[in-house]
Design a protein around this motif. Structure first.
Motif, PDB file in Angstrom:
ATOM      1  N   LEU A   1      -4.258   6.525  -2.080  1.00  0.00           N
ATOM      2  CA  LEU A   1      -3.388   5.365  -1.903  1.00  0.00           C
ATOM      3  C   LEU A   1      -3.756   4.276  -2.899  1.00  0.00           C
ATOM      4  CD1 LEU A   1      -3.562   5.079   2.002  1.00  0.00           C
ATOM      5  CD2 LEU A   1      -1.849   6.282   0.636  1.00  0.00           C
TER       6      LEU A   1
ATOM      7  N   ILE B   1      -5.697  12.335   0.184  1.00  0.00           N
ATOM      8  CA  ILE B   1      -4.868  11.172   0.434  1.00  0.00           C
ATOM      9  C   ILE B   1      -5.333  10.139  -0.577  1.00  0.00           C
ATOM     10  CG2 ILE B   1      -4.303   9.324   2.053  1.00  0.00           C
ATOM     11  CD1 ILE B   1      -4.778  11.408   4.297  1.00  0.00           C
TER      12      ILE B   1
ATOM     13  N   ALA C   1      -2.935   7.550   7.595  1.00  0.00           N
ATOM     14  CA  ALA C   1      -2.436   8.742   6.898  1.00  0.00           C
ATOM     15  C   ALA C   1      -3.238   9.981   7.286  1.00  0.00           C
ATOM     16  CB  ALA C   1      -2.477   8.525   5.385  1.00  0.00           C
TER      17      ALA C   1
ATOM     18  N   HIS D   1      -7.556   1.019  -4.927  1.00  0.00           N
ATOM     19  CA  HIS D   1      -7.346   2.458  -4.755  1.00  0.00           C
ATOM     20  C   HIS D   1      -8.315   2.979  -3.705  1.00  0.00           C
ATOM     21  CE1 HIS D   1      -8.259   6.732  -5.785  1.00  0.00           C
ATOM     22  NE2 HIS D   1      -6.944   6.775  -5.669  1.00  0.00           N
TER      23      HIS D   1
ATOM     24  N   LEU E   1      -6.196  -1.010   2.491  1.00  0.00           N
ATOM     25  CA  LEU E   1      -6.306   0.374   2.025  1.00  0.00           C
ATOM     26  C   LEU E   1      -6.970   1.258   3.076  1.00  0.00           C
ATOM     27  CD1 LEU E   1      -7.354  -0.303  -1.669  1.00  0.00           C
ATOM     28  CD2 LEU E   1      -5.312   0.979  -0.957  1.00  0.00           C
TER      29      LEU E   1
ATOM     30  N   ILE F   1       0.880  -1.166   0.000  1.00  0.00           N
ATOM     31  CA  ILE F   1       0.000   0.000   0.000  1.00  0.00           C
ATOM     32  C   ILE F   1       0.919   1.217   0.000  1.00  0.00           C
ATOM     33  CG2 ILE F   1      -1.821   1.266   1.178  1.00  0.00           C
ATOM     34  CD1 ILE F   1      -2.677  -1.542   0.204  1.00  0.00           C
ATOM     35  N   ARG F   2       0.717   2.089  -0.973  1.00  0.00           N
ATOM     36  CA  ARG F   2       1.574   3.272  -1.078  1.00  0.00           C
ATOM     37  C   ARG F   2       0.773   4.444  -1.630  1.00  0.00           C
ATOM     38  NH1 ARG F   2       2.422   4.068  -6.394  1.00  0.00           N
ATOM     39  NH2 ARG F   2       2.486   2.290  -7.809  1.00  0.00           N
ATOM     40  N   HIS F   3       1.349   5.638  -1.512  1.00  0.00           N
ATOM     41  CA  HIS F   3       0.724   6.823  -2.098  1.00  0.00           C
ATOM     42  C   HIS F   3       0.801   6.714  -3.622  1.00  0.00           C
ATOM     43  CE1 HIS F   3       0.032   9.253   1.519  1.00  0.00           C
ATOM     44  NE2 HIS F   3       1.095   8.612   1.987  1.00  0.00           N
ATOM     45  N   GLU F   4      -0.229   7.182  -4.278  1.00  0.00           N
ATOM     46  CA  GLU F   4      -0.218   7.152  -5.738  1.00  0.00           C
ATOM     47  C   GLU F   4       0.855   8.088  -6.269  1.00  0.00           C
ATOM     48  OE1 GLU F   4      -2.692  10.106  -8.226  1.00  0.00           O
ATOM     49  OE2 GLU F   4      -4.143   9.207  -6.873  1.00  0.00           O
TER      50      GLU F   4
ATOM     51  N   ALA G   1      -4.552   1.836   6.108  1.00  0.00           N
ATOM     52  CA  ALA G   1      -3.454   2.743   5.747  1.00  0.00           C
ATOM     53  C   ALA G   1      -3.975   4.164   5.551  1.00  0.00           C
ATOM     54  CB  ALA G   1      -2.762   2.248   4.480  1.00  0.00           C
ATOM     55  N   GLY G   2      -5.149   4.297   4.965  1.00  0.00           N
ATOM     56  CA  GLY G   2      -5.723   5.620   4.751  1.00  0.00           C
ATOM     57  C   GLY G   2      -6.089   6.314   6.050  1.00  0.00           C
TER      58      GLY G   2
END
Length: 167
Positions: A44, A42, A99, A55, A92, A3-6, A95-96
């Motif tokens: 992700l 945000i 963030a 996403h 997702l 899971i990462r930032h776009e 993690a969101g």
């Protein structure tokens, strides 16, 4: 799966995931509009060996009468059909939410399935005396405080970014 930032090169894949997960391209268009118009967002992705399979997007919302509060709205979230029910969406969401907390947001709202979102700590918005600007069943509009007590005494109606009006 990571899971990462776009990043900029993910835009077409994010569109494809949203189109595959929903019945229309409206959510894909919403993602593009929010990316351009709402700040901060945000955004992700779930990256499975270089393939974007999920996403999630969070964008600021406003609680009427309380402009000082920092609240995010979770929408949309999409997982490609082949990766659904495998934990991608849950990863997702977690993690969101993390963030959002790191950016200093005190609460998150979501319009979605109560059985799904309640596992992350979302509660019916009626417990907070907070309404949604859209006419939806009470049980599908939910709130989660990221900072305990953040919404004490803060009642009103959540207003989404104008881009949502195109859905």
């Amino acid at each position: 799966m990571q899971i990462r930032h776009e990043n900029k090169k993910d835009a077409a894949s994010i569109q494809a995931v949203n189109k595959a997960a929903f019945e229309s391209a409206a959510e894909a268009g919403l993602v593009d509009a929010l990316r351009e118009q709402a700040h901060p967002v945000i955004s992700l992705v779930a990256d499975d060996g270089g393939a974007i399979v999920g996403h999630i997007l969070f964008s600021p919302v406003a609680l009427s009468g309380h402009p000082e509060l920092k609240i995010m709205g979770l929408a949309p979230m999409a997982v490609s059909p082949a990766h659904q029910r495998k934990g991608t969406g849950s990863a997702l969401v977690r993690a969101g939410l993390e963030a959002c907390g790191k950016l200093g947001f005190g609460a998150v709202v979501v319009l979605g399935h109560p059985e799904y979102y309640s596992r992350f700590g979302f509660l019916p918005s009626t417990r907070f005396d907070i309404d949604c600007e859209y006419e939806v069943p009470e049980d599908v509009f939910m709130v989660m405080e990221l900072q305990p007590g953040y919404l004490v005494g803060a009642t009103g109606t959540i207003k989404y970014h104008v881009a949502f009006s195109n859905l």
